[in-house]
Design an enzyme around this catalytic site. Structure first.
Site, mmCIF file in Angstrom:
data_model
loop_
_atom_site.group_PDB
_atom_site.id
_atom_site.type_symbol
_atom_site.label_atom_id
_atom_site.label_comp_id
_atom_site.label_asym_id
_atom_site.label_seq_id
_atom_site.Cartn_x
_atom_site.Cartn_y
_atom_site.Cartn_z
ATOM 1 C CB CYS A 68 -0.938 -0.002 1.209
ATOM 2 S SG CYS A 68 -1.918 1.510 1.346
ATOM 3 N NE ARG A 71 2.512 0.656 3.401
ATOM 4 C CZ ARG A 71 3.650 -0.014 3.439
ATOM 5 N NH1 ARG A 71 4.028 -0.590 4.565
ATOM 6 N NH2 ARG A 71 4.407 -0.133 2.358
ATOM 7 C CD1 TRP A 238 -7.164 8.815 -1.520
ATOM 8 C CD2 TRP A 238 -8.060 9.265 0.486
ATOM 9 N NE1 TRP A 238 -6.175 9.317 -0.720
ATOM 10 C CE2 TRP A 238 -6.692 9.601 0.512
ATOM 11 C CE3 TRP A 238 -8.842 9.471 1.637
ATOM 12 C CZ2 TRP A 238 -6.072 10.136 1.642
ATOM 13 C CZ3 TRP A 238 -8.224 9.990 2.765
ATOM 14 C CH2 TRP A 238 -6.850 10.329 2.760
ATOM 15 C CD GLU A 243 -6.155 2.107 -6.300
ATOM 16 O OE1 GLU A 243 -6.491 3.146 -5.688
ATOM 17 O OE2 GLU A 243 -6.301 0.960 -5.838
HETATM 18 N N1 ARG Z 1 -7.079 -1.450 -6.904
HETATM 19 C C1 ARG Z 1 -8.395 -1.689 -6.398
HETATM 20 C C2 ARG Z 1 -9.422 -1.126 -7.371
HETATM 21 O O1 ARG Z 1 -9.039 -0.572 -8.358
HETATM 22 C C3 ARG Z 1 -8.588 -1.060 -5.038
HETATM 23 C C4 ARG Z 1 -7.533 -1.395 -4.005
HETATM 24 C C5 ARG Z 1 -7.532 -0.469 -2.806
HETATM 25 N N2 ARG Z 1 -7.238 0.879 -3.231
HETATM 26 C C6 ARG Z 1 -7.208 1.950 -2.424
HETATM 27 N N3 ARG Z 1 -6.968 3.110 -2.950
HETATM 28 N N4 ARG Z 1 -7.438 1.841 -1.130
HETATM 29 O O2 ARG Z 1 -10.611 -1.184 -7.192
#
Ligand code: ARG
Length: 372
Positions: A68, A71, A238, A243
């Site tokens: 992560c 953090r 968030w 992602e």
């Molecule tokens: N990578 C995942 C997604 O695209 C979420 C993982 C957690 N991500 C976060 N920013 N807490 O849905």
């Protein structure tokens, strides 16, 4: 899996010693608490965390999550203790309250809701990978929606859920308690925030009809604290824009949108050397950041997230702790070498207090029935 008493006590003692030291509760209090836990384990085979231990454990598990990048904010995690709940409906309603709290109309609050840990009598499982996720429907080799959800979507349909068949149907919550048959619950609209994607300069972008939900709630990982296993402990932060923009909507085995974005941009997709994928990827990421901002939904870009991670590393160093890290997960998938993380090295320490993968409950059921 039930641990033997010695192992459970060892893991509990280790957690109590480190957490009581960090919480400045003192060694005497720690040893007294360990004695109390030891008595409880020999009497009942297990023990329970205090609310304070649970909250600190959940935060510590975040701090220890080697993959992560976010953090820096580990101490600000909001922890909801719902260990008293045992009925599927109660769990679903608690989850709805949690989702509204975390979403907070776009001003996202990192939080976790923790249900009872695995016990002799069984465990609580949330079958969803994330509390909010889009369905994927496969028919004759063609997939509508999110390909990553195809297997789970089929499970939902077998339980009697009927999706609308669009590319962005939100799956129901599926909750299972102590091996009983799972129950599904449609998520109320008040718990779901979504962002339609537009672009600051490319006016045609909106016509692609892309969207994503505001909050990633990971719901299938197990929280391990002091030898106890919290098999249902969904948590959220968030999003970082990559992602969505560089993986969920871009991967060829996900929404695979780069060819469509490139076509909309009139790029030459016949030659790799036009770098059409890179250009489309970049504008897709621009659109994700632009749209979340426009809707007032919290999101971090990968450069800022990398800077925040550097601050986290400095902070940990000041406390004399090594940061556990998995380099290949920490680097962002867009322009990774522009971030400080790229140029660093990390060791994955696999620290005991952590969020871990656990076998999907429905896979084991379907593979068992296939064997027979
Ligand atoms: N990578 C995942 C997604 O695209 C979420 C993982 C957690 N991500 C976060 N920013 N807490 O849905």
């Amino acid at each position: 899996m039930v641990k033997d008493h010695h192992q459970l006590l060892d893991e509990a003692a280790e957690f109590i010693r480190t957490s009581y030291a960090e919480l400045a509760k003192g060694q005497v209090a720690a040893e007294a608490r360990i004695a109390e836990i030891a008595a409880c384990i020999s009497r009942t085979g297990s023990y329970a965390h205090t609310t304070e231990e649970l909250a600190f454990g959940a935060k510590l598990a975040w701090r220890n999550s080697s993959r992560c990048i976010g953090r820096l904010f580990w101490t600000s995690l909001e922890v909801f203790d719902e260990r008293v709940l045992s009925r599927e409906e109660e769990i679903a309603y608690a989850l709805f309250r949690y989702m509204e709290f975390a979403t907070n109309q776009g001003r996202i609050r990192p939080a976790i809701m923790i249900f009872a840990p695995a016990a002799e009598s069984g465990e609580i499982r949330i079958w969803n990978h994330q509390l909010i996720r889009y369905a994927g429907y496969e028919k004759d080799g063609i997939i509508v929606g999110d390909p990553a959800s195809v297997v789970f979507t089929r499970q939902c349909q077998q339980l009697g859920w009927l999706g609308n068949g669009t590319a962005y149907d939100i799956l129901p919550l599926v909750i299972q308690v102590c091996g009983r048959s799972p129950r599904w619950f449609e998520i109320p609209a008040s718990c779901i925030l979504e962002v339609p994607l537009t672009h600051p300069d490319l006016t045609q972008f909106a016509e692609l009809g892309l969207r994503w939900y505001a909050v990633p709630f990971i719901s299938d990982m197990r929280l391990d604290i002091g030898g106890l296993q919290y098999t249902a402990a969904p948590f959220n932060g968030w999003y970082m824009e990559t992602e969505i923009g560089a993986r969920n909507l871009a991967d060829t085995d996900r929404y695979n949108m780069l060819p469509k974005v490139a076509a909309m941009m009139n790029l030459d997709t016949t030659r790799n050397s036009s770098l059409w994928k890179d250009r489309a990827l970049l504008e897709l990421n621009v659109s994700v950041l632009h749209s979340f901002k426009k809707y007032g939904v919290s999101m971090v870009d990968h450069h800022t997230a990398s800077e925040q991670f550097l601050r986290f590393e400095k902070q940990e160093c000041q406390h004399g702790r090594e940061v556990s890290g998995t380099w290949s997960w920490l680097i962002p998938p867009v322009s990774p070498a522009t971030t400080n993380i790229w140029h660093n090295e990390y060791r994955d320490l696999d620290l005991a207090t952590n969020y871990r993968y656990q076998p999907a409950p429905y896979n084991s059921i379907s593979s068992r029935s296939q064997e027979q």
